[in-house]
Design a protein around this motif. Structure first.
Motif, mmCIF file in Angstrom:
data_model
loop_
_atom_site.group_PDB
_atom_site.id
_atom_site.type_symbol
_atom_site.label_atom_id
_atom_site.label_comp_id
_atom_site.label_asym_id
_atom_site.label_seq_id
_atom_site.Cartn_x
_atom_site.Cartn_y
_atom_site.Cartn_z
ATOM 1 N N ILE A 1 37.838 39.294 35.669
ATOM 2 C CA ILE A 1 38.663 40.360 36.388
ATOM 3 C C ILE A 1 40.055 39.689 36.391
ATOM 4 O O ILE A 1 41.068 40.539 35.907
ATOM 5 C CB ILE A 1 38.276 40.655 37.612
ATOM 6 C CG1 ILE A 1 36.621 41.319 37.657
ATOM 7 C CG2 ILE A 1 39.288 41.368 38.742
ATOM 8 C CD1 ILE A 1 36.195 41.552 38.878
ATOM 9 N N PRO A 2 40.414 38.621 36.870
ATOM 10 C CA PRO A 2 41.918 38.187 36.858
ATOM 11 C C PRO A 2 42.687 38.151 35.362
ATOM 12 O O PRO A 2 43.505 38.615 35.145
ATOM 13 C CB PRO A 2 42.088 36.911 37.491
ATOM 14 C CG PRO A 2 40.606 36.223 37.756
ATOM 15 C CD PRO A 2 39.806 37.656 37.549
ATOM 16 N N MET A 3 41.660 37.849 34.508
ATOM 17 C CA MET A 3 42.306 37.533 33.058
ATOM 18 C C MET A 3 42.555 39.025 32.422
ATOM 19 O O MET A 3 43.545 39.403 31.900
ATOM 20 C CB MET A 3 41.150 36.997 32.066
ATOM 21 C CG MET A 3 40.832 35.852 32.495
ATOM 22 S SD MET A 3 42.231 34.296 32.015
ATOM 23 C CE MET A 3 41.424 32.995 32.108
ATOM 24 N N GLY A 4 41.747 40.021 33.013
ATOM 25 C CA GLY A 4 41.723 41.373 32.406
ATOM 26 C C GLY A 4 42.963 42.050 33.043
ATOM 27 O O GLY A 4 43.803 42.580 32.292
ATOM 28 N N LEU A 5 43.213 41.688 34.246
ATOM 29 C CA LEU A 5 44.327 42.575 34.834
ATOM 30 C C LEU A 5 45.544 41.671 34.308
ATOM 31 O O LEU A 5 46.568 42.618 33.998
ATOM 32 C CB LEU A 5 44.234 41.965 36.357
ATOM 33 C CG LEU A 5 43.301 42.643 37.267
ATOM 34 C CD1 LEU A 5 43.169 42.061 38.665
ATOM 35 C CD2 LEU A 5 43.459 44.081 37.386
ATOM 36 N N GLN A 6 45.616 40.577 34.102
ATOM 37 C CA GLN A 6 46.717 39.748 33.426
ATOM 38 C C GLN A 6 46.961 40.407 32.269
ATOM 39 O O GLN A 6 48.033 40.813 31.883
ATOM 40 C CB GLN A 6 46.435 38.320 33.465
ATOM 41 C CG GLN A 6 47.346 37.654 32.549
ATOM 42 C CD GLN A 6 48.362 36.560 33.401
ATOM 43 O OE1 GLN A 6 48.467 36.818 34.650
ATOM 44 N NE2 GLN A 6 48.913 35.348 32.945
ATOM 45 N N ARG A 7 46.047 40.679 31.361
ATOM 46 C CA ARG A 7 46.002 41.170 30.057
ATOM 47 C C ARG A 7 46.793 42.540 30.048
ATOM 48 O O ARG A 7 47.786 42.801 29.264
ATOM 49 C CB ARG A 7 44.698 41.287 29.456
ATOM 50 C CG ARG A 7 44.582 41.942 27.788
ATOM 51 C CD ARG A 7 45.222 40.848 27.091
ATOM 52 N NE ARG A 7 44.943 39.993 26.906
ATOM 53 C CZ ARG A 7 43.839 39.432 25.914
ATOM 54 N NH1 ARG A 7 43.228 40.132 25.174
ATOM 55 N NH2 ARG A 7 43.400 38.249 25.891
ATOM 56 N N PHE A 8 46.350 43.223 31.017
ATOM 57 C CA PHE A 8 46.855 44.932 31.379
ATOM 58 C C PHE A 8 48.129 44.479 32.011
ATOM 59 O O PHE A 8 48.667 45.877 32.851
ATOM 60 C CB PHE A 8 45.854 45.734 31.783
ATOM 61 C CG PHE A 8 44.815 45.926 30.598
ATOM 62 C CD1 PHE A 8 44.855 46.671 29.474
ATOM 63 C CD2 PHE A 8 43.635 45.352 30.792
ATOM 64 C CE1 PHE A 8 44.034 46.798 28.725
ATOM 65 C CE2 PHE A 8 42.545 45.571 29.854
ATOM 66 C CZ PHE A 8 42.924 46.341 28.735
ATOM 67 N N ARG A 9 48.727 43.495 32.170
ATOM 68 C CA ARG A 9 49.953 43.177 33.127
ATOM 69 C C ARG A 9 49.992 43.470 34.431
ATOM 70 O O ARG A 9 50.944 44.161 35.244
ATOM 71 C CB ARG A 9 51.233 44.047 32.105
ATOM 72 C CG ARG A 9 51.089 43.516 30.752
ATOM 73 C CD ARG A 9 52.477 43.701 30.017
ATOM 74 N NE ARG A 9 52.784 42.838 28.946
ATOM 75 C CZ ARG A 9 53.171 41.423 29.050
ATOM 76 N NH1 ARG A 9 53.565 41.045 30.418
ATOM 77 N NH2 ARG A 9 53.238 40.957 28.114
ATOM 78 N N GLN A 10 48.755 43.408 35.107
ATOM 79 C CA GLN A 10 48.727 43.649 36.350
ATOM 80 C C GLN A 10 48.742 42.432 37.121
ATOM 81 O O GLN A 10 48.356 41.475 36.583
ATOM 82 C CB GLN A 10 47.274 44.465 36.755
ATOM 83 C CG GLN A 10 47.188 45.984 36.039
ATOM 84 C CD GLN A 10 48.345 46.804 36.741
ATOM 85 O OE1 GLN A 10 48.245 47.140 37.755
ATOM 86 N NE2 GLN A 10 48.895 47.608 35.823
ATOM 87 N N ASP A 11 49.087 42.322 38.304
ATOM 88 C CA ASP A 11 49.253 41.005 39.061
ATOM 89 C C ASP A 11 47.849 40.852 39.460
ATOM 90 O O ASP A 11 47.156 41.233 40.206
ATOM 91 C CB ASP A 11 50.125 41.372 40.335
ATOM 92 C CG ASP A 11 50.145 40.031 41.199
ATOM 93 O OD1 ASP A 11 49.623 39.078 40.821
ATOM 94 O OD2 ASP A 11 50.738 39.979 42.536
ATOM 95 N N PRO A 12 47.227 39.549 38.901
ATOM 96 C CA PRO A 12 45.907 39.331 39.237
ATOM 97 C C PRO A 12 45.500 39.020 40.784
ATOM 98 O O PRO A 12 44.543 39.353 41.358
ATOM 99 C CB PRO A 12 45.745 37.880 38.587
ATOM 100 C CG PRO A 12 46.690 37.508 37.579
ATOM 101 C CD PRO A 12 47.854 38.757 38.201
ATOM 102 N N ALA A 13 46.725 38.551 41.460
ATOM 103 C CA ALA A 13 46.400 38.210 42.816
ATOM 104 C C ALA A 13 46.156 39.599 43.672
ATOM 105 O O ALA A 13 45.589 39.560 44.743
ATOM 106 C CB ALA A 13 47.586 37.762 43.436
ATOM 107 N N LEU A 14 46.918 40.644 43.086
ATOM 108 C CA LEU A 14 46.891 41.784 43.968
ATOM 109 C C LEU A 14 45.207 42.383 44.452
ATOM 110 O O LEU A 14 44.816 42.673 45.529
ATOM 111 C CB LEU A 14 47.738 42.958 43.355
ATOM 112 C CG LEU A 14 47.995 44.142 44.046
ATOM 113 C CD1 LEU A 14 48.702 43.698 45.302
ATOM 114 C CD2 LEU A 14 48.998 44.881 43.201
ATOM 115 N N SER A 15 44.648 42.773 43.128
ATOM 116 C CA SER A 15 43.317 43.540 43.643
ATOM 117 C C SER A 15 42.095 42.972 42.958
ATOM 118 O O SER A 15 41.071 43.266 43.030
ATOM 119 C CB SER A 15 43.597 44.934 43.012
ATOM 120 O OG SER A 15 43.653 44.833 41.512
ATOM 121 N N ALA A 16 42.203 41.808 42.363
ATOM 122 C CA ALA A 16 41.083 41.073 41.967
ATOM 123 C C ALA A 16 40.184 40.786 42.723
ATOM 124 O O ALA A 16 38.696 41.148 42.447
ATOM 125 C CB ALA A 16 41.351 39.729 41.274
#
Lengths: 455, 455
Positions: A412-427
């Motif tokens: 989940i955090p890797m995917g969020l990072q890949r799509f340029r979302q902040d991993p801390a926010l919604s992971a």
């Protein structure tokens, strides 16, 4: 411990000291105390005491005293402190703070007051503030100071020191001398200590480091802070696209950036905002309620899954008791992995080949923990309810869900990072959705399949 | 962005670059790259590449090249890197690192190797390391450097600069000149810039700040880091109980301390240990499993509560679907409060009068959020299941549990702090225990009371 300036004892609390004088009606005592405190302590007092006290102090302290403490005050308190003063007085306070702090304050002030203040400050500072305002507040350009020492590359060490003595540069950037050519391009940096220790006839160019680590004005402040930390620097020059020296960032500013980012990451993970303020409940609600609502939707999804198995639960009501166990342990083990991955991403420690090592490491850890916990709970359930099949179902569901947890915790955090979302926010939300929904699905499906042996 | 030393592009990855040369069998290329990299980048490469590559590099690089990169390497990698080398070679590497780093390394090496290394290093460094070893590794004394510039108080500015030129002090403490009297007591500090800019005949004492912020050698490193941040200093002198100057701490060391503490706090909250290591799954299991076990006990407690209401659940199986909703939202809102309180405690922002303001703020926020979410879910449950009483029970239980969450979120970390326990460590476990157990109790009691109207 040698006491700090104005400090009476290591446990001295400026806020309490100030408050007790005010409670005694001793306004003069409060004012005297404010003048004796170190500006950093005065800033703490400003942040902690009641409005009427700050109003009193702000009216009576000198512009120099106020200005010194503003440097140490957290940004959102600064505007609050000054907003009731006359523009002329604000301007005279701002003369006593560094240009980057003054710029922040002017930007935070209400439109009309800000422009009146700008009109009242000296021309040099007006220009400096105008230049800084062109940059985003959270960029290197917005954080830098233009007050630095720069010399031409063809000087000798002794001449350079004479230059400095005669110019008496107004630098907040204390310990590096930048080498800037006639076109204003950054050519190197000399440590002030090397300059002092060198023989007077040493060319400055010989003392300079020419491979300078620098950032562009548009670089994000967190990236600049990471660079400063990575290379263990105390200062970082800021240049434009053509390499012209614009200003410099100092370690004390960037320490704040790093710590603020850590706080922000901790807060965002749970839907709290770093700009919340003790004085406004409404603001906290506005920040936190949406996150709770999103969480609610995901947990209602889990409720729908459970409701789909209503018949099974009606037959074996004790299954309900194991729902929080299955979901909870899957979520907990997933959060462990998630925390490691999110923090590693934040401090830039996950790159290239490390990624797969993390996935394998977490999967192995989760598998072992899952089997151990699954077996323990399975046996406990069997002994408690006297039913082997129930123990088996609970144990297997737990082990599977814990593996789901660690895998989701990496992906989940890797995917969020890949799509340029902040991993801390919604992971965290996605993770618990995964462990709740899949955990209940596995557990209740298995129970339904074997319901004749459990019921 | 001007590229950093040895850096080809902003996205240049030293680990990948090194690995690709090794994969091509180009050992010479790998070595050449290592020599071209900035020591900070070489340290990253050391941390990221495989064992055989580090072994090759450690054998072939010069002691100076190795020493420079050790400064930038995370502590637990340093020992790993050096442990296979001859003591003589380790000693020659240590001559190129600061005394405090050398001390850490000697302490980390296996007993026999450590003493052989100590015997092989120059006498000056032996004494320095012995002195530093007397202090706890995580204290100011263990972190400080003794390599600083100190002068007597009766010198003139020009004389002081001449002194420095003739001594050429070996200082890693770059920008402050400490004033130390004949007995070795710290008397003040002079900014090197003031010294350079002053007229030559200015007494040094006139330029000095005499109210110096300092710490004792036994001060915890985190407290020292907080002080440095609070007063925006770049360096902090360390003194003994009689005020004798022992050494100094620098901002670059303390940045690492602050960031490590933040990481530690994030990790401890979820039962992960900051000393975990990608290379050991066993170690991660040893750290994480106990925390999962403790959590398991608390969640089994919640299961017992649910099991006590087995009859009610058997009558109205859909109640099971709302268990995760009630527990989840109570836990989530509590975690929001808990995160704010734990972080405020960690950064020292909760003291005196602020405490009550936090309690009131969080209670008010939790109450409003609880009523809103409770009402929303109550209505949703009513519409979904077509049962007003069910909606009422779910809504009330949710609102109550969310209030439980915020109150527990303030009181639990405060209580742990009062009893000198680390609030980051176990607060989350106690919180979810409270919200699970009380949430289920309120929800299922209410449902049992009104079961005739729901069933």
């Amino acid at each position: 411990m040698t006491t700090a300036p104005g400090e009476r004892a290591p446990s001295f609390d400026p806020v309490a000291a100030m408050a007790s004088r005010i409670e005694d009606g001793d306004q003069l005592g409060a004012l005297t105390l404010a003048q004796e405190l170190h500006p950093a302590q005065l800033a703490e007092a400003f942040a902690g005491v009641d409005r009427e006290v700050t109003d009193l102090l702000v009216q009576r302290l000198t512009p120099g005293e106020l200005g010194a403490s503003l440097t140490y005050l957290e940004p959102h308190y600064r505007e609050d402190l000054l907003v009731g003063l006359e523009p002329d007085r604000i301007a005279s306070v701002l003369e006593h703070v560094a240009d980057d702090v003054a710029t922040d304050i002017v930007q935070e002030l209400p439109e009309g007051i800000g422009s009146a203040v700008m009109a009242a400050i000296p021309l040099r500072q007006q220009h400096a503030i105008d230049a800084l305002m062109e940059h985003d507040e959270e960029s290197a350009g917005g954080r830098m100071t233009g007050q630095l020492i720069a010399i031409l590359p063809d000087r000798l060490a002794g001449e350079a020191i004479e230059d400095l003595r005669s110019i008496q540069p107004d630098a907040t950037q204390p310990f590096y001398v930048y080498i800037r050519d006639a076109e204003g391009r950054l050519g190197g940096v000399v440590n002030l200590r090397s300059l002092v220790l060198a023989a007077s006839d040493t060319p400055v160019a010989e003392l300079a480091v020419t491979d300078v680590v620098s950032v562009s004005a548009s670089t994000d402040q967190e990236e600049a802070a990471r660079l400063l930390k990575r290379y263990k620097l105390l200062s970082l020059p800021v240049v434009d696209d053509d390499g012209h020296l614009l200003g410099a960032l100092t370690a004390d500013d960037l320490i704040d950036v790093l710590e603020d980012e850590a706080t922000e990451d901790m807060f965002r993970q749970v839907g709290v905002h770093e700009d919340e303020d003790l004085r406004s409940v409404r603001r906290s609600i506005r920040f936190r309620l949406p996150w709770l609502m999103v969480n609610l939707l995901t947990v209602l999804l889990a409720a729908v899954v459970v409701a789909a198995f209503e018949d099974t639960v009606a037959q074996v009501a004790v299954l309900a008791a194991f729902l929080p166990v299955v979901a909870g342990q899957g979520g907990n083990t997933g959060i462990q992995t998630l925390t490691v991955v999110v923090r590693s991403l934040a401090v830039g420690r996950l790159a290239g080949r490390n990624l797969w090592r993390v996935v394998l490491h977490e999967a192995a850890t989760g598998l072992v923990n899952g089997v151990v916990i699954g077996a323990a709970v399975g046996v406990a359930a069997w002994l408690w309810q006297g039913n082997t099949t129930l123990g088996f179902v609970v144990g297997v569901a737990l082990a599977v869900n814990m593996l789901v947890g660690v895998i989701a915790g990496v992906l989940i955090p890797m995917g969020l990072q890949r799509f340029r979302q902040d991993p801390a926010l919604s992971a965290g939300i996605w993770l618990t959705t995964a462990t709740d929904v899949l955990g209940f699905l596995v557990f209740l499906s298995l129970a339904t399949l074997l319901v004749h042996a459990i019921g």
